[in-house]
Design a protein around this motif. Structure first.
Motif, PDB file in Angstrom:
ATOM      1  N   SER A  17       0.826  -1.222   0.000  1.00  0.00           N
ATOM      2  CA  SER A  17       0.000   0.000   0.000  1.00  0.00           C
ATOM      3  C   SER A  17       0.855   1.264   0.000  1.00  0.00           C
ATOM      4  O   SER A  17       0.669   2.162  -0.833  1.00  0.00           O
ATOM      5  CB  SER A  17      -0.913   0.006   1.232  1.00  0.00           C
ATOM      6  OG  SER A  17      -1.714  -1.148   1.283  1.00  0.00           O
ATOM      7  N   ILE A  18       1.782   1.368   0.941  1.00  0.00           N
ATOM      8  CA  ILE A  18       2.586   2.588   1.061  1.00  0.00           C
ATOM      9  C   ILE A  18       3.619   2.666  -0.054  1.00  0.00           C
ATOM     10  O   ILE A  18       3.872   3.731  -0.626  1.00  0.00           O
ATOM     11  CB  ILE A  18       3.244   2.652   2.467  1.00  0.00           C
ATOM     12  CG1 ILE A  18       2.153   2.859   3.528  1.00  0.00           C
ATOM     13  CG2 ILE A  18       4.302   3.742   2.539  1.00  0.00           C
ATOM     14  CD1 ILE A  18       2.634   2.787   4.970  1.00  0.00           C
ATOM     15  N   ASP A  37      10.076  -6.058  -4.898  1.00  0.00           N
ATOM     16  CA  ASP A  37       9.057  -6.684  -4.048  1.00  0.00           C
ATOM     17  C   ASP A  37       9.180  -8.190  -4.245  1.00  0.00           C
ATOM     18  O   ASP A  37       9.380  -8.654  -5.370  1.00  0.00           O
ATOM     19  CB  ASP A  37       7.634  -6.218  -4.394  1.00  0.00           C
ATOM     20  CG  ASP A  37       6.667  -6.452  -3.219  1.00  0.00           C
ATOM     21  OD1 ASP A  37       6.263  -5.459  -2.580  1.00  0.00           O
ATOM     22  OD2 ASP A  37       6.357  -7.621  -2.932  1.00  0.00           O
ATOM     23  N   ASN A  63      14.508 -11.028  -1.858  1.00  0.00           N
ATOM     24  CA  ASN A  63      14.043 -11.036  -0.472  1.00  0.00           C
ATOM     25  C   ASN A  63      15.005 -10.156   0.334  1.00  0.00           C
ATOM     26  O   ASN A  63      16.217 -10.397   0.326  1.00  0.00           O
ATOM     27  CB  ASN A  63      14.076 -12.491   0.019  1.00  0.00           C
ATOM     28  CG  ASN A  63      13.620 -12.644   1.446  1.00  0.00           C
ATOM     29  OD1 ASN A  63      13.688 -11.721   2.253  1.00  0.00           O
ATOM     30  ND2 ASN A  63      13.158 -13.844   1.780  1.00  0.00           N
ATOM     31  N   VAL A  64      14.480  -9.172   1.042  1.00  0.00           N
ATOM     32  CA  VAL A  64      15.358  -8.232   1.756  1.00  0.00           C
ATOM     33  C   VAL A  64      16.143  -8.872   2.898  1.00  0.00           C
ATOM     34  O   VAL A  64      17.036  -8.242   3.457  1.00  0.00           O
ATOM     35  CB  VAL A  64      14.591  -7.004   2.313  1.00  0.00           C
ATOM     36  CG1 VAL A  64      14.012  -6.158   1.199  1.00  0.00           C
ATOM     37  CG2 VAL A  64      13.516  -7.410   3.326  1.00  0.00           C
ATOM     38  N   ASN A  90      11.645  -0.017   2.673  1.00  0.00           N
ATOM     39  CA  ASN A  90      10.211   0.080   2.993  1.00  0.00           C
ATOM     40  C   ASN A  90       9.590  -1.264   3.371  1.00  0.00           C
ATOM     41  O   ASN A  90       8.581  -1.296   4.080  1.00  0.00           O
ATOM     42  CB  ASN A  90       9.489   0.679   1.775  1.00  0.00           C
ATOM     43  CG  ASN A  90       7.989   0.677   1.933  1.00  0.00           C
ATOM     44  OD1 ASN A  90       7.433   1.418   2.739  1.00  0.00           O
ATOM     45  ND2 ASN A  90       7.327  -0.180   1.150  1.00  0.00           N
ATOM     46  N   TYR A 155       6.066  -6.198  17.044  1.00  0.00           N
ATOM     47  CA  TYR A 155       6.190  -5.127  16.039  1.00  0.00           C
ATOM     48  C   TYR A 155       6.880  -3.914  16.665  1.00  0.00           C
ATOM     49  O   TYR A 155       7.751  -3.303  16.048  1.00  0.00           O
ATOM     50  CB  TYR A 155       4.795  -4.771  15.527  1.00  0.00           C
ATOM     51  CG  TYR A 155       4.761  -3.835  14.343  1.00  0.00           C
ATOM     52  CD1 TYR A 155       5.196  -4.239  13.086  1.00  0.00           C
ATOM     53  CD2 TYR A 155       4.274  -2.533  14.464  1.00  0.00           C
ATOM     54  CE1 TYR A 155       5.133  -3.377  11.988  1.00  0.00           C
ATOM     55  CE2 TYR A 155       4.206  -1.679  13.382  1.00  0.00           C
ATOM     56  CZ  TYR A 155       4.637  -2.101  12.141  1.00  0.00           C
ATOM     57  OH  TYR A 155       4.569  -1.250  11.059  1.00  0.00           O
ATOM     58  N   LYS A 159      10.252  -1.959  15.298  1.00  0.00           N
ATOM     59  CA  LYS A 159      10.256  -0.571  14.811  1.00  0.00           C
ATOM     60  C   LYS A 159      11.091   0.347  15.705  1.00  0.00           C
ATOM     61  O   LYS A 159      11.687   1.307  15.213  1.00  0.00           O
ATOM     62  CB  LYS A 159       8.822  -0.064  14.643  1.00  0.00           C
ATOM     63  CG  LYS A 159       8.057  -0.799  13.522  1.00  0.00           C
ATOM     64  CD  LYS A 159       8.741  -0.669  12.142  1.00  0.00           C
ATOM     65  CE  LYS A 159       7.924  -1.256  11.013  1.00  0.00           C
ATOM     66  NZ  LYS A 159       8.575  -1.118   9.694  1.00  0.00           N
ATOM     67  N   SER A 190      -4.899   1.208   4.831  1.00  0.00           N
ATOM     68  CA  SER A 190      -4.081   0.276   4.046  1.00  0.00           C
ATOM     69  C   SER A 190      -4.483  -1.160   4.356  1.00  0.00           C
ATOM     70  O   SER A 190      -5.176  -1.425   5.337  1.00  0.00           O
ATOM     71  CB  SER A 190      -2.605   0.459   4.436  1.00  0.00           C
ATOM     72  OG  SER A 190      -2.449   0.158   5.820  1.00  0.00           O
TER      73      SER A 190
HETATM   74  N1  LIG Z   1       0.173   0.401   6.860  1.00  0.00           N
HETATM   75  C1  LIG Z   1       0.391   1.000   8.036  1.00  0.00           C
HETATM   76  O1  LIG Z   1      -0.580   1.381   8.750  1.00  0.00           O
HETATM   77  C2  LIG Z   1       1.799   1.232   8.502  1.00  0.00           C
HETATM   78  C3  LIG Z   1       1.994   2.008   9.662  1.00  0.00           C
HETATM   79  C4  LIG Z   1       3.287   2.212  10.117  1.00  0.00           C
HETATM   80  C5  LIG Z   1       4.362   1.690   9.439  1.00  0.00           C
HETATM   81  N2  LIG Z   1       4.175   0.934   8.315  1.00  0.00           N
HETATM   82  C6  LIG Z   1       5.362   0.380   7.661  1.00  0.00           C
HETATM   83  O2  LIG Z   1       5.429   0.865   6.315  1.00  0.00           O
HETATM   84  C7  LIG Z   1       6.025  -0.142   5.492  1.00  0.00           C
HETATM   85  C8  LIG Z   1       5.090  -0.453   4.315  1.00  0.00           C
HETATM   86  O3  LIG Z   1       3.835  -0.860   4.832  1.00  0.00           O
HETATM   87  P1  LIG Z   1       2.579  -1.251   3.923  1.00  0.00           P
HETATM   88  O4  LIG Z   1       1.363  -0.886   4.675  1.00  0.00           O
HETATM   89  O5  LIG Z   1       2.766  -0.749   2.539  1.00  0.00           O
HETATM   90  O6  LIG Z   1       2.716  -2.842   3.941  1.00  0.00           O
HETATM   91  P2  LIG Z   1       2.196  -3.926   2.875  1.00  0.00           P
HETATM   92  O7  LIG Z   1       2.042  -5.194   3.624  1.00  0.00           O
HETATM   93  O8  LIG Z   1       1.036  -3.383   2.099  1.00  0.00           O
HETATM   94  O9  LIG Z   1       3.421  -4.035   1.859  1.00  0.00           O
HETATM   95  C9  LIG Z   1       4.648  -4.630   2.222  1.00  0.00           C
HETATM   96  C10 LIG Z   1       5.276  -5.163   0.935  1.00  0.00           C
HETATM   97  O10 LIG Z   1       6.545  -5.726   1.298  1.00  0.00           O
HETATM   98  C11 LIG Z   1       6.722  -6.928   0.575  1.00  0.00           C
HETATM   99  N3  LIG Z   1       7.624  -7.795   1.342  1.00  0.00           N
HETATM  100  C12 LIG Z   1       7.363  -8.426   2.509  1.00  0.00           C
HETATM  101  N4  LIG Z   1       8.435  -9.121   2.913  1.00  0.00           N
HETATM  102  C13 LIG Z   1       9.410  -8.899   1.985  1.00  0.00           C
HETATM  103  C14 LIG Z   1      10.749  -9.318   1.863  1.00  0.00           C
HETATM  104  N5  LIG Z   1      11.293 -10.158   2.770  1.00  0.00           N
HETATM  105  N6  LIG Z   1      11.478  -8.898   0.798  1.00  0.00           N
HETATM  106  C15 LIG Z   1      10.908  -8.082  -0.136  1.00  0.00           C
HETATM  107  N7  LIG Z   1       9.629  -7.659  -0.071  1.00  0.00           N
HETATM  108  C16 LIG Z   1       8.893  -8.052   0.992  1.00  0.00           C
HETATM  109  C17 LIG Z   1       5.332  -7.535   0.426  1.00  0.00           C
HETATM  110  O11 LIG Z   1       5.250  -8.396  -0.700  1.00  0.00           O
HETATM  111  C18 LIG Z   1       4.454  -6.279   0.285  1.00  0.00           C
HETATM  112  O12 LIG Z   1       4.223  -5.948  -1.069  1.00  0.00           O
HETATM  113  C19 LIG Z   1       6.286  -1.351   6.393  1.00  0.00           C
HETATM  114  O13 LIG Z   1       7.630  -1.330   6.826  1.00  0.00           O
HETATM  115  C20 LIG Z   1       5.343  -1.120   7.557  1.00  0.00           C
HETATM  116  O14 LIG Z   1       5.789  -1.749   8.741  1.00  0.00           O
HETATM  117  C21 LIG Z   1       2.912   0.703   7.828  1.00  0.00           C
END
Ligand SMILES: NC(=O)c1ccc[n+]([C@@H]2O[C@H](COP(=O)([O-])OP(=O)(O)OC[C@H]3O[C@@H](n4cnc5c(N)ncnc54)[C@H](O)[C@@H]3O)[C@@H](O)[C@H]2O)c1
Length: 259
Positions: A17-18, A37, A63-64, A90, A155, A159, A190
């Motif tokens: 999403s982000i 991704d 994979n990160v 991210n 979590y 963080k 999201s």
């Molecule tokens: N959505 C929220 O409310 C929120 C709030 C605070 C922080 N965050 C942080 O922002 C970041 C993005 O969040 P989001 O909501 O877009 O999450 P999301 O789950 O929508 O997207 C995460 C993406 O990372 C990919 N991914 C997961 N593991 C992976 C790996 N090992 N290697 C490569 N890719 C991998 C997934 O395929 C996915 O597309 C994250 O770090 C999350 O912790 C999100």
């Protein structure tokens, strides 16, 4: 002229999403991308969004948490664009668990992606950025890296660690002309928050939607963040407007937490 024209960006977890909002925002400013991704399909969607703005984008399904994969992402950026201006670590996972029911496997899975994955992405980007003598490292932390909430101990641990990594990397790389900052979203509209709401409702035995309503009441601005609100901060951190800012973990949380 858009202010990221000619800049190369590596972003991990770009298909979430982000990530998609960040790609859209930075591509609209002219940045070229390596889009990572683990999901090939999601990476392709992100790349299409970038290309609609007329910029270049190549995808990577690494994979990160895997050293060779992250080395490959940085190599891809250098091969395509001859430099790496900006890295956005991210990719991240969320888990909602009660402390007393949390397993070692659950704990390690989250720390592996959220902490080791960010650290490794910073490390590999730094090797290239030190050679260049410039670069911007931007990490996904969270409001959960500043403030603890019940059912989020795993979590929160991850963080808070990202905030610590951001401080340490900023300190160590400043002499090389490299900055390191973090964005800390609060409650974002999201897929991740849909999952949080469902899991919290299940554990607490309340109807779905109620955890979201309770959390919303604690936000002075009275709404969840849009993914675009987060992307706006990342655009700023990626631009030259933030050149004198390093070691900061900046919240996008509608005032839910103030320091
Ligand atoms: N959505 C929220 O409310 C929120 C709030 C605070 C922080 N965050 C942080 O922002 C970041 C993005 O969040 P989001 O909501 O877009 O999450 P999301 O789950 O929508 O997207 C995460 C993406 O990372 C990919 N991914 C997961 N593991 C992976 C790996 N090992 N290697 C490569 N890719 C991998 C997934 O395929 C996915 O597309 C994250 O770090 C999350 O912790 C999100």
């Amino acid at each position: 002229m858009p202010n990221l024209t000619g800049k190369s960006v590596l972003i991990t977890g770009a298909g979430g999403s982000i990530g998609l909002a960040i790609v859209d925002k930075l591509a609209s400013e002219g940045a070229d991308f390596v889009i990572n991704d683990m999901s090939q399909e999601s990476a392709a969607i992100a790349a299409n969004i970038a290309c609609e703005h007329g910029v270049r984008a190549v995808t990577n399904n690494g994979n990160v948490t895997v050293e060779n994969d992250v080395e490959g992402m940085v190599d891809l950026a250098v091969n395509e664009y001859e430099k790496l201006d900006i890295v956005i670590a991210n990719a991240g996972l969320h888990i909602t668990t009660e402390l007393v029911n949390t397993s070692r496997a659950q704990f390690q899975r989250i720390q592996d992606v959220n902490v080791w994955g960010v650290y490794l992405t910073n490390r590999e980007a730094a090797k290239q950025m030190i050679k260049q003598g410039f670069g911007k490292i931007i990490n996904a932390a969270s409001l959960s890296g500043h403030r603890a909430t019940e059912l989020q101990s795993v979590y929160n641990a991850s963080k808070y660690a990202v905030v610590g990594i951001t401080h340490a990397v900023a300190t160590e790389l400043a002499p090389h002309g490299i900055t390191c900052n973090a964005y800390c979203p609060g409650m974002v509209d999201s897929a991740m928050w849909d999952g949080i709401d469902a899991e919290r409702a299940r554990i607490l035995g309340v109807p779905e939607g109620q955890p979201r309503e309770q959390a919303l009441k604690k936000i002075p601005l009275g709404r969840m963040a849009k993914t675009d609100d987060v992307a706006g901060l990342v655009k700023y951190l990626a631009s030259s407007d933030s050149d004198y800012i390093t070691g900061q973990a900046i919240q996008v949380c509608g005032g839910a937490f103030m320091q």
